[in-house]
Scaffold this motif. Structure first.
Motif, short mmCIF file in Angstrom:
data_model
loop_
_atom_site.label_atom_id
_atom_site.label_comp_id
_atom_site.label_asym_id
_atom_site.label_seq_id
_atom_site.Cartn_x
_atom_site.Cartn_y
_atom_site.Cartn_z
N ASN A 1 98.20 64.92 6.29
CA ASN A 1 97.07 65.82 6.50
C ASN A 1 96.99 66.77 5.32
OD1 ASN A 1 95.20 67.74 7.28
ND2 ASN A 1 95.97 67.94 9.38
N GLU A 2 95.94 66.64 4.51
CA GLU A 2 95.81 67.47 3.30
C GLU A 2 95.81 68.96 3.61
OE1 GLU A 2 92.40 66.33 1.10
OE2 GLU A 2 93.27 64.45 0.38
N ASN A 3 95.32 69.33 4.80
CA ASN A 3 95.25 70.75 5.15
C ASN A 3 96.63 71.41 5.25
OD1 ASN A 3 92.42 70.99 5.29
ND2 ASN A 3 92.40 70.05 7.32
N LEU A 4 97.66 70.59 5.48
CA LEU A 4 99.00 71.16 5.57
C LEU A 4 99.43 71.79 4.25
CD1 LEU A 4 100.91 68.43 7.62
CD2 LEU A 4 99.97 70.58 8.44
N LEU A 5 98.93 71.28 3.13
CA LEU A 5 99.30 71.81 1.82
C LEU A 5 98.63 73.15 1.53
CD1 LEU A 5 99.18 68.54 -0.31
CD2 LEU A 5 101.12 69.57 0.89
N LYS A 6 97.62 73.51 2.35
CA LYS A 6 96.92 74.78 2.15
C LYS A 6 97.52 75.91 2.97
CE LYS A 6 92.60 72.18 1.55
NZ LYS A 6 91.24 71.94 2.08
N ARG A 7 98.50 75.57 3.83
CA ARG A 7 99.09 76.60 4.69
C ARG A 7 99.94 77.55 3.86
NH1 ARG A 7 98.86 73.76 9.69
NH2 ARG A 7 96.70 73.06 9.59
N PRO A 8 100.00 78.81 4.26
CA PRO A 8 100.94 79.74 3.61
C PRO A 8 102.36 79.20 3.71
CG PRO A 8 99.42 80.93 5.04
CD PRO A 8 99.21 79.46 5.32
N GLU A 9 103.07 79.24 2.59
CA GLU A 9 104.40 78.63 2.55
C GLU A 9 105.37 79.51 1.77
OE1 GLU A 9 105.91 74.31 1.07
OE2 GLU A 9 105.30 75.71 -0.49
N ILE A 10 106.60 79.59 2.25
CA ILE A 10 107.66 80.18 1.46
C ILE A 10 108.79 79.15 1.36
CG2 ILE A 10 107.08 82.55 2.14
CD1 ILE A 10 109.53 82.54 3.95
N ILE A 11 109.52 79.22 0.27
CA ILE A 11 110.64 78.30 0.05
C ILE A 11 111.94 79.06 0.25
CG2 ILE A 11 111.77 76.77 -1.60
CD1 ILE A 11 109.07 76.48 -3.01
N VAL A 12 112.80 78.50 1.07
CA VAL A 12 114.09 79.12 1.36
C VAL A 12 115.19 78.21 0.81
CG1 VAL A 12 115.70 79.73 3.18
CG2 VAL A 12 113.32 80.39 3.38
N GLU B 1 101.30 70.42 12.31
CA GLU B 1 99.86 70.69 12.25
C GLU B 1 99.47 72.00 12.93
OE1 GLU B 1 97.03 67.01 12.09
OE2 GLU B 1 98.48 66.68 13.68
N ARG B 2 100.22 72.42 13.94
CA ARG B 2 99.85 73.60 14.70
C ARG B 2 100.41 74.90 14.12
NH1 ARG B 2 95.58 72.23 17.96
NH2 ARG B 2 96.15 70.69 19.53
#
Length: 426
Positions: free
Chosen positions: A269-280, A235-236
């Motif tokens: 937490n739905e907000n986690l899906l809005k975080r900038p994400e990259i797939i490695v 979350e943080r």
């Protein structure tokens, strides 16, 4: 040892008792009351210390009792207030009531403070009750009891970047390859059972904090496996690096793994899906069929940022770090990552001074309960008749006598408050 959750008991200091005293001086035969007020009890304050990284200090000492205020003294001298008890906690600490789960404080910034348990005020001395009708009162108040509660402390790591993924996908290997952190690694599931932090520095001088978080499994949003212990730390984070084992040595489906973890994060937490994400896609050195990359990209969507790496050989790691650093610069403070407040008390229960309840014990006694009446009971000196009469007037003014009559009380029936018993007289 990393400890990120602990239950503790807090007891703020009681207020000091007020004093019953009278001036006794030569040539002053009727000097009047001179009893001073008691001092206030100590608050229990939580304060952020950026040098701490764990709740380890609270693992062995779980009971904290603050000092009571000094009693009132003669010549209207006020008892000394007690200094607050300050408990140091790491950044990212959340304090909740154990019984209700309500948040009392969310502490992030260094030096931020929250009064979690309030000390009781000092009782008033008899000089404070003097009036034209009663110029020499022979009673004083006891000190108000300090707040007493059980709390749950949770630690959410403050990391810029979080490595997420199933167990054994190589998160710990990545962290050890790009920082000086030395997390435990191994070829078996759940090598990491606690978060690890590392400071990463890119070739162009930019730096950020990366967290290797314990492996996630299906059902984590409901607490399965490491469950909430894992998700609480995500979350943080501002940027999520989703690590996938593309080598397939464990016989896992890379696409299905990605979808499961995204689903669990969204359920938590739905907000986690809005975080900038990259797939490695890790372990590319073990891939024999290049078509697996195309199949993965087609399945998850071409709009995703996907990088192919090998943590073991450091292949393409620098490219990932540069992109992560760019994302951190492009990303403003993400909602719900770090709330921009002064990080003092978030929740404070407001007590209704006129609320009380009446019930019956098995022996037929009437039991009166409620914050206000119980506080008055504790602050009354029942060894003095004048104080008892004042307590009876307070009960009447609160409407307790009328409420007892409505419940059918009769003269001679027993009224019980906090174990103290009284005989009702009409």
């Amino acid at each position: 040892m990393f400890i990120d959750q602990v239950d503790i008991y807090l007891k703020a200091g009681d207020g000091g008792n007020g004093l019953v005293a009278y001036r006794r001086e030569k040539y002053v035969p009727l000097g009047g009351p001179s009893g001073g007020d008691g001092g206030n009890g100590a608050d229990i304050i939580f304060e952020v210390d950026e040098g701490l990284r764990t709740l380890m200090d609270f693992r062995y000492q779980r009971h904290f009792k603050a000092k009571r205020g000094e009693n009132g003294m003669n010549s209207n001298a006020h008892g000394k207030n007690s200094e607050p008890m300050v408990l140091k906690v790491p950044p990212g600490t959340i304090v909740k009531r154990k019984d209700t789960g309500e948040t009392l404080a969310d502490l992030v910034q260094h030096g931020a403070r929250a009064v979690v348990a309030k000390g009781g005020r000092g009782g008033r001395g008899n000089s404070r009750f003097a009036s034209s009708r009663n110029p020499a009162p022979d009673f004083a108040e006891n000190g108000e009891p300090g707040e007493e509660l059980d709390v749950v402390m949770e630690l959410k790591l403050l990391a810029d970047v979080g490595l997420v993924g199933f167990p054994s996908v190589g998160k710990s290997t990545i962290l050890s390859a790009v920082s000086k952190a030395k997390p435990k690694t191994g070829d078996y599931p759940f090598t990491t059972i606690k978060p690890n932090l590392g400071v990463v520095e890119t070739g162009d001088g930019r730096s950020f904090v990366m967290a290797d978080l314990p492996g996630l499994i299906e059902g984590a949003s409901e607490g399965t496996g490491l469950g909430h212990q894992f998700l609480r730390h995500v979350e943080r984070t501002k940027v999520i690096v989703h690590v996938i084992d593309i080598g397939g040595l464990e016989g896992r489906d890379a696409v299905e793994d990605y979808r499961i973890i995204r689903n669990e994060m969204g359920l938590y937490n739905e907000n986690l899906l809005k975080r900038p994400e990259i797939i490695v896609l890790n372990k590319v050195d073990l891939v024999e069929d290049e078509a697996v990359f195309d199949r993965f990209t087609e399945a998850v969507g071409g709009d995703k940022e996907i990088f192919r790496i090998s943590a073991a050989t450091r292949e393409n790691l620098d490219t990932v770090l540069y992109r992560v650093a760019d994302l951190l610069e492009e990303t403003s403070e993400v909602e719900d990552v770090i709330e921009e407040t002064d990080h003092r008390v978030v929740y404070r229960h407001e007590k209704d001074p006129d609320t009380f309840e009446i019930s019956r014990d098995d022996d037929g006694a009437y039991v009166v309960s409620g914050d206000a009446i119980e506080r008055m009971f504790k602050m009354t000196d029942f060894n003095r008749d004048a104080a008892v009469r004042r307590f009876a007037r307070q009960m009447r003014s609160m409407g307790i006598d009328d409420a007892l009559r409505e419940r059918g009380i009769q003269t001679g029936d027993t009224v019980r408050i906090l174990g103290g018993e009284f005989e009702f007289v009409e």
